[in-house]
Motif scaffolding. Sequence first.
Motif, PDB file in Angstrom:
ATOM      1  N   SER A  35      33.310 -92.655 -53.524  1.00  0.00           N
ATOM      2  CA  SER A  35      33.418 -94.061 -53.917  1.00  0.00           C
ATOM      3  C   SER A  35      32.874 -94.315 -55.328  1.00  0.00           C
ATOM      4  O   SER A  35      33.103 -95.378 -55.887  1.00  0.00           O
TER       5      SER A  35
ATOM      6  N   GLY B  52      32.101 -89.731 -48.485  1.00  0.00           N
ATOM      7  CA  GLY B  52      32.547 -91.093 -48.770  1.00  0.00           C
ATOM      8  C   GLY B  52      31.686 -91.762 -49.830  1.00  0.00           C
ATOM      9  O   GLY B  52      32.204 -92.451 -50.721  1.00  0.00           O
ATOM     10  N   GLU B  53      30.366 -91.564 -49.739  1.00  0.00           N
ATOM     11  CA  GLU B  53      29.479 -92.156 -50.739  1.00  0.00           C
ATOM     12  C   GLU B  53      29.776 -91.598 -52.129  1.00  0.00           C
ATOM     13  O   GLU B  53      29.865 -92.346 -53.100  1.00  0.00           O
TER      14      GLU B  53
END
Length: 156
Positions: A75, A71-72
């Motif tokens: 993004s 997710g990091e």
Amino acid sequence: MVRLPLGKTPTDIFSYLLKEDRVTKRKYTQKEPNIECVALVIGGSDTTSSTLATAIYYLLTHPDKFARLKGEIDSHDGPLDHSHLAKFDYLNAVIKEGLRLLLPVRSGMMHRMTPPEGITVEGTYIPGNVNIGIGSYEVQHDPRYWAQPDEFIPEK
């Protein structure tokens, strides 16, 4: 050893290996820089691959942490170069936690010389001028410093 001309004086590891030793005032033999090169290649590549293998192992055995890291990274909109990756807090925490749990080099002793008069450590006398040390692995898995010393917890 042959050094290709670059048009300027380079400052890298070879600059020092090809000069006279500052302390002994002798030049290295042909064989000595070659031996140093082998150590540099192993130290610069094997440790990196071991660290990556450790991080991947822990991420694959902890799917929730893998999802958070994914997710990091997902993004981020832009190139994934060093200047950007260095700012990914969770990625850096994963790498540091992997290094804490399983160092790529086990000989990482923190050495100190005892004072000339000797020293007493937890009731044990150690004579003076003795080289003592403790392994990094032992410190990084010591429950006095880590609440869950054998667990992969990059969030902490």
